[in-house]
Each structure stands twice: as C-alpha cells, then as structure tokens.
Design a protein around this motif. Structure first.
Motif, PDB file in Angstrom:
ATOM      1  N   LEU A 150      46.064  28.000  32.651  1.00  0.00           N
ATOM      2  CA  LEU A 150      45.563  26.707  32.677  1.00  0.00           C
ATOM      3  C   LEU A 150      46.248  26.074  34.069  1.00  0.00           C
ATOM      4  O   LEU A 150      45.342  25.383  35.122  1.00  0.00           O
ATOM      5  CB  LEU A 150      45.569  25.738  31.681  1.00  0.00           C
ATOM      6  CG  LEU A 150      44.848  26.166  30.386  1.00  0.00           C
ATOM      7  CD1 LEU A 150      45.505  25.205  29.348  1.00  0.00           C
ATOM      8  CD2 LEU A 150      43.326  25.837  30.686  1.00  0.00           C
ATOM      9  N   MET A 166      31.656  30.117  30.174  1.00  0.00           N
ATOM     10  CA  MET A 166      32.926  30.071  29.263  1.00  0.00           C
ATOM     11  C   MET A 166      33.699  31.378  29.716  1.00  0.00           C
ATOM     12  O   MET A 166      33.388  32.348  30.319  1.00  0.00           O
ATOM     13  CB  MET A 166      32.377  30.260  27.927  1.00  0.00           C
ATOM     14  CG  MET A 166      33.507  30.337  26.889  1.00  0.00           C
ATOM     15  SD  MET A 166      32.724  30.348  25.312  1.00  0.00           S
ATOM     16  CE  MET A 166      32.505  32.176  25.137  1.00  0.00           C
ATOM     17  N   VAL A 210      38.017  22.274  35.011  1.00  0.00           N
ATOM     18  CA  VAL A 210      38.085  22.681  33.518  1.00  0.00           C
ATOM     19  C   VAL A 210      37.560  21.506  32.751  1.00  0.00           C
ATOM     20  O   VAL A 210      37.862  20.436  32.601  1.00  0.00           O
ATOM     21  CB  VAL A 210      39.432  23.001  33.239  1.00  0.00           C
ATOM     22  CG1 VAL A 210      39.279  23.371  31.679  1.00  0.00           C
ATOM     23  CG2 VAL A 210      39.796  24.373  33.895  1.00  0.00           C
ATOM     24  N   THR A 231      36.839  33.740  28.421  1.00  0.00           N
ATOM     25  CA  THR A 231      37.903  33.937  27.069  1.00  0.00           C
ATOM     26  C   THR A 231      38.792  35.110  27.770  1.00  0.00           C
ATOM     27  O   THR A 231      38.585  36.027  28.216  1.00  0.00           O
ATOM     28  CB  THR A 231      36.940  34.738  26.159  1.00  0.00           C
ATOM     29  OG1 THR A 231      35.818  34.342  26.277  1.00  0.00           O
ATOM     30  CG2 THR A 231      37.343  34.661  24.637  1.00  0.00           C
ATOM     31  N   ASP A 261      36.936  21.832  29.417  1.00  0.00           N
ATOM     32  CA  ASP A 261      37.351  21.894  28.007  1.00  0.00           C
ATOM     33  C   ASP A 261      38.065  23.146  27.745  1.00  0.00           C
ATOM     34  O   ASP A 261      37.752  24.149  28.320  1.00  0.00           O
ATOM     35  CB  ASP A 261      36.173  21.874  27.226  1.00  0.00           C
ATOM     36  CG  ASP A 261      36.352  21.809  25.599  1.00  0.00           C
ATOM     37  OD1 ASP A 261      37.734  21.398  25.130  1.00  0.00           O
ATOM     38  OD2 ASP A 261      35.804  22.410  24.684  1.00  0.00           O
ATOM     39  N   PHE A 262      39.154  23.194  26.917  1.00  0.00           N
ATOM     40  CA  PHE A 262      39.623  24.576  26.608  1.00  0.00           C
ATOM     41  C   PHE A 262      40.213  24.371  25.174  1.00  0.00           C
ATOM     42  O   PHE A 262      40.503  23.315  24.616  1.00  0.00           O
ATOM     43  CB  PHE A 262      40.916  24.748  27.548  1.00  0.00           C
ATOM     44  CG  PHE A 262      42.022  23.959  27.465  1.00  0.00           C
ATOM     45  CD1 PHE A 262      42.849  24.313  26.466  1.00  0.00           C
ATOM     46  CD2 PHE A 262      42.064  22.953  28.216  1.00  0.00           C
ATOM     47  CE1 PHE A 262      44.144  23.214  26.322  1.00  0.00           C
ATOM     48  CE2 PHE A 262      43.258  21.939  28.392  1.00  0.00           C
ATOM     49  CZ  PHE A 262      44.242  22.275  27.253  1.00  0.00           C
ATOM     50  N   GLN A 263      40.393  25.672  24.500  1.00  0.00           N
ATOM     51  CA  GLN A 263      40.979  25.650  23.230  1.00  0.00           C
ATOM     52  C   GLN A 263      41.666  27.079  23.082  1.00  0.00           C
ATOM     53  O   GLN A 263      41.252  28.043  23.634  1.00  0.00           O
ATOM     54  CB  GLN A 263      39.778  25.456  22.039  1.00  0.00           C
ATOM     55  CG  GLN A 263      38.956  26.632  21.947  1.00  0.00           C
ATOM     56  CD  GLN A 263      38.058  26.388  20.642  1.00  0.00           C
ATOM     57  OE1 GLN A 263      36.710  26.005  21.285  1.00  0.00           O
ATOM     58  NE2 GLN A 263      38.445  26.070  19.522  1.00  0.00           N
ATOM     59  N   ALA A 323      48.900  30.782  28.005  1.00  0.00           N
ATOM     60  CA  ALA A 323      47.675  29.791  27.833  1.00  0.00           C
ATOM     61  C   ALA A 323      48.091  28.918  29.141  1.00  0.00           C
ATOM     62  O   ALA A 323      47.355  28.594  29.866  1.00  0.00           O
ATOM     63  CB  ALA A 323      47.643  29.127  26.500  1.00  0.00           C
ATOM     64  N   LEU A 334      42.500  32.441  24.403  1.00  0.00           N
ATOM     65  CA  LEU A 334      42.077  31.232  25.025  1.00  0.00           C
ATOM     66  C   LEU A 334      40.716  31.060  25.636  1.00  0.00           C
ATOM     67  O   LEU A 334      40.267  31.945  26.142  1.00  0.00           O
ATOM     68  CB  LEU A 334      43.146  31.056  26.298  1.00  0.00           C
ATOM     69  CG  LEU A 334      43.038  29.700  27.323  1.00  0.00           C
ATOM     70  CD1 LEU A 334      43.252  28.325  26.294  1.00  0.00           C
ATOM     71  CD2 LEU A 334      43.747  29.901  28.376  1.00  0.00           C
ATOM     72  N   VAL A 335      39.976  29.958  25.193  1.00  0.00           N
ATOM     73  CA  VAL A 335      38.726  29.755  25.779  1.00  0.00           C
ATOM     74  C   VAL A 335      38.614  28.412  26.465  1.00  0.00           C
ATOM     75  O   VAL A 335      38.877  27.766  26.000  1.00  0.00           O
ATOM     76  CB  VAL A 335      37.839  29.644  24.222  1.00  0.00           C
ATOM     77  CG1 VAL A 335      36.331  29.334  24.819  1.00  0.00           C
ATOM     78  CG2 VAL A 335      37.751  30.642  23.349  1.00  0.00           C
ATOM     79  N   VAL A 336      37.927  28.744  27.761  1.00  0.00           N
ATOM     80  CA  VAL A 336      38.076  27.711  28.757  1.00  0.00           C
ATOM     81  C   VAL A 336      36.347  27.559  29.101  1.00  0.00           C
ATOM     82  O   VAL A 336      35.822  28.549  29.374  1.00  0.00           O
ATOM     83  CB  VAL A 336      38.937  28.108  30.066  1.00  0.00           C
ATOM     84  CG1 VAL A 336      38.721  27.123  31.095  1.00  0.00           C
ATOM     85  CG2 VAL A 336      40.328  28.373  29.558  1.00  0.00           C
ATOM     86  N   HIS A 337      36.114  26.218  29.000  1.00  0.00           N
ATOM     87  CA  HIS A 337      34.884  26.017  29.549  1.00  0.00           C
ATOM     88  C   HIS A 337      34.976  25.450  31.201  1.00  0.00           C
ATOM     89  O   HIS A 337      35.804  24.595  31.161  1.00  0.00           O
ATOM     90  CB  HIS A 337      34.024  24.954  28.717  1.00  0.00           C
ATOM     91  CG  HIS A 337      33.576  25.726  27.654  1.00  0.00           C
ATOM     92  ND1 HIS A 337      32.516  26.079  27.375  1.00  0.00           N
ATOM     93  CD2 HIS A 337      34.358  25.797  26.235  1.00  0.00           C
ATOM     94  CE1 HIS A 337      32.412  26.752  26.110  1.00  0.00           C
ATOM     95  NE2 HIS A 337      33.564  26.286  25.444  1.00  0.00           N
TER      96      HIS A 337
END
Lengths: 264, 311
Positions: free
Chosen positions: B279, B263, B289, B265, B291-293, B275, B232-235
């Motif tokens: 979040l 960022m 937050v 990770t 953005d996340f992917q 995930a 999980l990548v979170v900005h």
C-alpha cells in the motif's frame, strides 16, 4: 471397532413385522381422523352414484331390465365405494415416495413391507366405515339385506375387493412415484372396470365380447355376489368367484408391490 | 484415543458410466462431527444412502458400530439415525406423535418410549409446540423436529443430509446447537452441507468431495492453513493505473488484476507487514486507492481451490 452390544433385543420376524404394520396403520388412521375429507370422498362418491343412477336412470333401467332397481343398484354402489376408496392407497404412497418420506422409514429397523401393508390396512379400515355409511344411505332408499348374516358376508366381500384394489394401487404408486400420474392412470384402468360391468345395468344387452368381460371381471363378480346375498337368491359361483378374485389379486399384487417398492 | 464408530474404506458407487463415489475413505469417532462438503452432484447423498443401507456400494466396505452396512443392514439400522430433508415428519401428527411413531418403529420398550419422547422434547426445547400439528410449524421448527427424531433410540451414529438447507439464519443457529449437542452426548455425526460456514462452525473434521473423490481433508483450520496465504484486495480509482500498480505490488505470479472491477489481488507471503509495504508503494507512486481489504483464507477459498479449479 468391535460390534456394540445392542441395548435390547426387539421382537423380530413375523411378530416384529406385525407390530410395524399396526404402527404404520395407526399413524394413517390418526391422520384420517384429523382429515376426514379422505373418508368423505369415497362416501360422497358412493352416494353421488346412488342418487344419480337411482333418480336419473333408475326408471328407464328398471323398466327395461325388469329388476327392483334399489336391490340391483346399491350392491354395485357399495363396490364402487370400496374400489374408489382404495385409490387413496396409491395417492398417499406416491406422495411419500415422491418426496422421499419413505427413505427415512427404509433406514429404520422395521419391516419394509410394513410401509405398504400398514397403509393398505388403514385404508381398508377406513373403507369399511365408508361402505357401512353408503349402505346406510342405501337403506334409506329402500335397499334391504334378507339377513344380518348375509349383510356381514356381503360387506366382507366388498371390503375385501377394496383391500385387493389397495394393493393394485400400491403397485402402481411404487412403480410411477407420482401422485398426479397415479390419479391419471386410474382413469384408464379403473373406469373401464367400473363402467364395463354389471354395476349399473344388467349386461344382457351388451355386445358378446363386452358382456364376457363385464360378467367376469372382479368388480362385477363381487357385485353379483353381494346382490345374491342381499336378496337371499342363489349366488351361483359369484361368492366363490369373488373370493378367488380377491385372493388371486393379492397373490399377484402384494409381492409385486413389495418388489417395486424395494427397487426404489 | 477413541475407537471410530463409523469406518469407511474404499467406498465406490457407479451409476451407468457416472462415478458417483470413487473410493471414499474416512472414519468418525464417537462425540465428533464429520462435515462432508461438496457441490451438488459431488456424491454426498449417495454416500449417506450407502451408509444408511438405502443403497448398496459397488466396492469397498463400511462398518457402523462394528456392523457391516452391506452384509448386516438389519443390525446397522438399529444403530443409526437419519435425518435431513424433513420429508418424513408427518404434517397431520403432532411433534409428540411423530416422535412416538419413530420410537415404536425402533421398538423401544413401551415404558421407555414415553419417557424418551418427553426427555427429547424437554432437552431440545420443543415444548412450546410439541402438541400442535406439524402442519402449523415454521420451517425451522419442522427441521428441528426432524433432526431430534433421529435421536430417539440413542443411536451411536447419526447421519444428517443437508439439515439446514433453506433455513433462515436464526433457525440455522438453533439447529447448529442441536447438532453440536448430539455429538456432545457421544454420537458420531456425519453432516453433509453445501454451506462452508456450517462445516467451519460445526465439524471437527472436514472431507471435501467433488465428483465422488476426496479433494481435501482435515480440520477446518488446517485446511485454511494449507491453502496458506492472506490476500490483499485493492480497488484503484482508475483502471489505467492497474498495470503499474501490479508491477509495484510484487512478483507477477502472486498478483492478479481485474480491470472491470478496477481491482488488484495480491497473495501475500508475509501477511499484514507485506500488505502495508504494498500500500505504501502504491501511495508513493501517486496511484489513488479507493478501498482495500485484507482477507484471511476462508473455507470458501479452500473449497473453490479444490473444486472449481479442476473444472
């Protein structure tokens, strides 16, 4: 896995090698026909020397040396055409080696020597055409052979020395593997042979050590033989000497080229 | 089970004091593609050169269709096809003439030669340009001809050395179809590539090498599974929130932060449910937050894990 049954037994040994040589030569000849500038380069070079020396230096040299300059110059120009034409062998081979085209060939069930031999054969066939064309231009300038037989013998020696020089170029290309370097190096070994020779003027006025070189190096010996054959005069040792140079160069440079090529 | 066509055991090659190939083993069965993957200088090309008789190994052995590459190079050359750099196709010949040249060098009997050339032109859809000079081809057309030429004598083993390097995406897709078709016709194919996507799409088995050594092997899916977990990548909007966010995200070992990219990770033990939980915790703590992917592991991760980590 046990070895597979191969689908057919191809011709091997000398017969297989000859098929490969002809296949490679045929490919080069098709390329030459598609790009005739390769042929025209050596023809233009020959005609250029012919016109330059005939018109610019011809009067002086003929008066000084007391020779019929057409009969003197044209044989030299024919030899120049053959040996500069042979430079093409080094060029194309170096390009193939430089960019790895030959790797593919070396992975094929073919004779390794055929990559080199096919090219020298194709270059020699092209050279024979070029020498014939330059001879025709010489004819227009007034140059004559005394007989058809002597013309054939003279042209054979000329094309023969070109063939031997093709192998010298093949060896250089197999060693340095760069078309630019092959071209540059030719200035250092071919130009001294072309100008330290009897091609353009008799050697009588040269210093003794230059004369000794100029009289006996292969290009001069062949030019002398061609002149004698053209004039119907006594060739002395020049015809035999030409044959010896051609065979001698081939004996040294064919195995050397193959060895340098295999080392790739 | 099929018998392997290509068998490589303990292959080793040293140049001076550089070990180019350090004890490589693999097997390739008929009808399958082996992807040999590695960074520049990993030993891919040296391996291909040994297997195609262009170089001799210092140790180990390899057989192709039962013939030993070191001891029976002449026989090996009759059962292999090599392609890749496209340097061997001749600019001043047409595709048809190039194929005919290779057919002659493989000594295909004359009647079969013409039929085989026509068949390949038809089969691989080269008809549109088969009678034009190669000099007029696009990079992709040239490369396709180069690869097709390796098939001329129906060799049981085919070696493709970075066949798609430098091609545009459409040409690459066309070439992939051709390579797949080679295997479908029964050839054992070894493909070297720097493109992970290419190995992922084409190769039945993948061997990743680095500095001459095998660092990972298996089917693409297995390799990805071994590497394991989703990421999980979170900005976040404000880098000052990162330390607190990392704390909320979970155990320290599985979390990394990058302040420059704002960022976070997180290596997930439990995929999407975890995930969501992460979040939610960030949201509850009022950390904005941006953005996340959620990233499944890719072959790139496998590759980077096994190669770059060692540097």
């Amino acid at each position: 896995m046990s070895a597979v049954d191969l689908p057919f037994e191809p011709p091997s040994g000398v017969r297989g090698a000859l098929i490969d040589v002809w296949t490679m030569a045929r490919r080069d000849l098709i390329r030459t026909m598609r790009q005739p500038e390769y042929l025209s380069f050596s023809v233009v070079m020959g005609v250029f020397f012919l016109v330059l020396f005939e018109l610019v230096f011809g009067g002086v040299i003929a008066a000084g040396a007391g020779v019929d300059y057409d009969q003197y110059l044209v044989p030299g120009v024919l030899v120049i055409t053959a040996v500069t034409g042979a430079l093409q062998t080094g060029n194309t081979l170096a390009v193939d080696l430089q960019y790895g085209a030959d790797k593919r060939f070396r992975s094929l069930p073919m004779s390794r020597m055929a990559v080199l031999a096919g090219r020298t054969v194709a270059d020699t066939i092209r050279n024979a055409v070029a020498v014939g064309l330059v001879a025709a231009v010489g004819y227009a300038f007034g140059f004559r052979f005394t007989s058809a037989g002597s013309a054939v013998a003279a042209l054979a020696l000329t094309v023969g020395i070109g063939y031997a020089f093709s192998w010298i170029n093949a060896a250089i290309a197999a060693k340095v593997r760069s078309a630019e370097l092959v071209g540059m190096l030719s200035m250092f070994w071919l130009f001294p042979l072309m100008f330290g020779s009897n091609l353009f003027t008799p050697t009588v006025a040269m210093p003794a050590w230059v004369k000794a070189f100029a009289d006996n190096q292969p290009i001069s010996v062949v030019a002398t033989a061609v002149r004698a054959l053209a004039n119907g005069s006594d060739p002395g040792l020049s015809v035999v000497g030409s044959g010896a140079w051609i065979v001698g160069l081939l004996v040294v440079f064919v195995p050397l080229s193959v060895r340098l090529y295999r080392r790739a | 089970m099929n018998q392997p066509v290509i068998v490589v055991e303990g292959l080793r090659k040293v140049y001076g004091d550089v070990v180019a190939v350090a004890g490589l083993d693999f097997e390739v069965e008929a009808g399958t593609i082996l992807g040999l993957l590695g960074p520049n200088g990993a030993g891919k090309t040296t391996t291909i050169e040994i297997l195609t008789t262009l170089r001799r190994a210092d140790a180990g052995r390899a057989t192709i269709a039962g013939f030993d590459v070191g001891r029976q190079p002449e026989l090996v050359r009759r059962v292999i096809g090599l392609a890749g750099q496209a340097a061997a196709v001749d600019d001043r010949l047409t595709a048809r003439e190039n194929l005919d040249l290779f057919a002659r060098l493989y000594k295909l009997p004359a009647p079969e030669r013409r039929a085989r050339v026509d068949e390949l032109i038809e089969r691989f859809d080269l008809g549109g340009f088969a009678d034009r000079l190669v000099a007029t081809y696009s990079g992709g057309q040239r490369r396709r001809l180069d690869v097709v030429a390796a098939l001329i004598a129906r060799p049981p083993a085919i070696f493709l050395d970075e066949p798609t390097t430098g091609l545009d995406p459409r040409s690459r897709l066309e070439l992939w179809r051709e390579i797949r078709a080679m295997a479908d016709e029964g050839a054992a194919v070894v493909l070297t590539t720097q493109y992970l996507e290419e190995a992922d799409r084409l190769a039945d088995d993948i061997v990743i090498i680095d500095r001459g050594e095998v660092v990972a092997r298996g089917a693409a899916d297995e390799l990805k599974k071994d590497l394991g977990r989703d990421v999980l990548v979170v900005h976040v909007s404000d880098p000052a929130d990162l330390p607190r966010a990392a704390e909320l995200a979970g155990d320290g070992a599985d979390v990394a932060t990058d302040a420059g990219h704002r960022m976070l990770t997180v290596q997930l033990g439990d995929g999407p449910p975890e995930a969501l939980a992460v979040l939610r915790r960030l949201s509850d703590a009022g950390i904005p937050v941006e953005d996340f992917q959620l990233r499944r592991p890719t072959l790139d991760d496998v590759f980077l894990t096994h190669t770059e980590v060692r540097r």
